[in-house]
Enzyme design. Structure first.
Site, PDB file in Angstrom:
ATOM      1  N   ASP A  62       3.633  -0.679  -9.914  1.00  0.00           N
ATOM      2  CA  ASP A  62       4.907  -1.021  -9.279  1.00  0.00           C
ATOM      3  C   ASP A  62       5.031  -2.542  -9.193  1.00  0.00           C
ATOM      4  OD1 ASP A  62       7.328  -0.123  -8.140  1.00  0.00           O
ATOM      5  OD2 ASP A  62       6.584  -0.478  -6.112  1.00  0.00           O
ATOM      6  N   TRP A 106       2.339   2.984  -2.432  1.00  0.00           N
ATOM      7  CA  TRP A 106       1.964   3.930  -3.489  1.00  0.00           C
ATOM      8  C   TRP A 106       0.549   4.449  -3.278  1.00  0.00           C
ATOM      9  CZ3 TRP A 106       4.013   3.565  -9.109  1.00  0.00           C
ATOM     10  CH2 TRP A 106       5.409   3.553  -9.089  1.00  0.00           C
ATOM     11  N   ASP A 165      -4.460  -5.887  -6.192  1.00  0.00           N
ATOM     12  CA  ASP A 165      -3.300  -6.756  -6.007  1.00  0.00           C
ATOM     13  C   ASP A 165      -3.785  -8.172  -5.748  1.00  0.00           C
ATOM     14  OD1 ASP A 165      -0.816  -8.053  -4.913  1.00  0.00           O
ATOM     15  OD2 ASP A 165      -0.059  -6.014  -5.067  1.00  0.00           O
ATOM     16  N   GLY A 177       0.774  -1.239   0.000  1.00  0.00           N
ATOM     17  CA  GLY A 177       0.000   0.000   0.000  1.00  0.00           C
ATOM     18  C   GLY A 177       0.802   1.284   0.000  1.00  0.00           C
ATOM     19  N   LYS A 207       7.029   0.475 -13.299  1.00  0.00           N
ATOM     20  CA  LYS A 207       8.360  -0.075 -13.022  1.00  0.00           C
ATOM     21  C   LYS A 207       8.704  -1.112 -14.081  1.00  0.00           C
ATOM     22  CE  LYS A 207       8.913  -2.764  -9.359  1.00  0.00           C
ATOM     23  NZ  LYS A 207       9.072  -2.997  -7.908  1.00  0.00           N
ATOM     24  N   ASP A 236      -6.396 -11.366  -9.046  1.00  0.00           N
ATOM     25  CA  ASP A 236      -5.484 -11.355 -10.188  1.00  0.00           C
ATOM     26  C   ASP A 236      -6.244 -10.797 -11.387  1.00  0.00           C
ATOM     27  OD1 ASP A 236      -3.804 -11.883 -12.296  1.00  0.00           O
ATOM     28  OD2 ASP A 236      -3.307 -13.920 -11.659  1.00  0.00           O
TER      29      ASP A 236
END
Length: 209
Positions: free
Chosen positions: A124, A65, A83, A63, A164, A99
Site C-alpha cells: 500500500d 493492513w 516501512d 499498521g 496500490k 528502507d
C-alpha cells in the site's frame, strides 16, 4: 502559488478526513487507518489471505493492513511488515523499520522471510505527494516496481500480490509487467478508496515466474 494550492489541498484533506465514514469506523473498531477497509474489501472479493499463510506487507505503517492480515493468517501464519516509518507493535507481526531499497535492510527482510517462500506480497506504498504529477507519478511508479521486484525475490509459485497503483504515466507498462508474472490480474477500486483519488489496486494471483 503552489504553496497556496498545497495549503488548500491540505485543508480539504483534513476536512474530508475528520468527516470520513471510514475514518470514524476505523476508530470505532480500533483499526489504525481507514486503509484497513481497502484490504478487507480486496479480501472479500479475492480471498487472497488464508489461515497459515506467510504475508509480506510493504509500506506497512501505521499498521492498518498488518492488523487485517494477522487476523486472517491466524496463529499458524506469519506477517512480516516493513516501512521506513516507525510502527507501534502488533501482536503476531514481525516489523522491520527501514528502507528496503538499502541493501542491509533488504537482507534483514529476506532473513526474516527465511528459506521458505511467502504466499502473499502486499503493498500500500505511496510517496510523499508534492502536488505535481510530473514529480509524484514517477515516484509512485518507482515504488510499485520495487514491490513487483520483491515478488520476484520472495513469492512462492502460485502466490498472490496486491498493490496500490496510481493511474497515469507508466501504468499501462506496469500492468503489462504484472500480467507477465501472474496468471490472473484484476483491477479493483474499493468503496473505501476516495472517489477522486487516482489510486486503484491490482490484485494478481497465480505467480508463474
Amino acid at each position: 502559488m503552489s504553496g497556496k494550492k498545497r495549503t488548500a489541498s491540505s485543508n480539504r484533506w483534513m476536512l474530508e478526513h475528520f468527516d470520513d465514514h471510514y475514518v470514524k469506523l476505523a476508530q470505532k473498531r480500533g483499526l489504525r487507518s481507514r486503509a484497513a477497509f481497502k484490504l478487507e474489501e480486496l479480501q472479500q472479493k479475492d480471498q487472497l489471505i488464508r489461515p497459515g499463510m506467510t504475508v509480506v506487507d510493504l509500506g506497512a505503517a501505521p499498521g492498518g493492513w498488518s492488523q487485517v492480515a494477522v487476523k486472517l493468517v491466524g496463529d499458524k501464519g506469519k506477517v512480516i511488515a516493513c516501512d521506513i516509518l516507525p510502527m507501534d507493535p502488533i501482536v503476531g507481526v514481525d516489523f522491520l523499520q527501514g528502507d528496503f531499497r538499502e541493501e542491509k535492510v533488504l537482507e534483514a527482510l529476506l532473513t526474516r522471510v527465511g528459506a521458505d517462500k511467502v504466499d502473499v506480497v502486499l503493498s500500500d506504498m505511496a510517496p510523499n505527494m508534492s502536488g505535481s504529477d510530473g514529480v509524484d507519478q514517477p515516484r509512485a511508479m518507482y515504488l510499485v516496481e520495487l514491490a513487483l521486484d520483491m515478488c520476484h525475490q520472495v513469492l512462492a509459485p502460485n502466490g498472490s500480490f496486491a498493490v496500490k497503483v496510481f493511474q497515469g504515466e507508466g501504468f499501462d507498462e506496469y500492468m503489462k509487467a504484472v500480467k507477465e508474472a501472474f496468471k490472473v490480474v484484476k483491477t479493483r477500486k474499493p468503496d473505501s478508496s476516495r472517489a477522486r483519488s487516482r489510486e486503484v489496486y491490482l490484485v494478481a494471483t497465480g505467480y508463474k515466474l
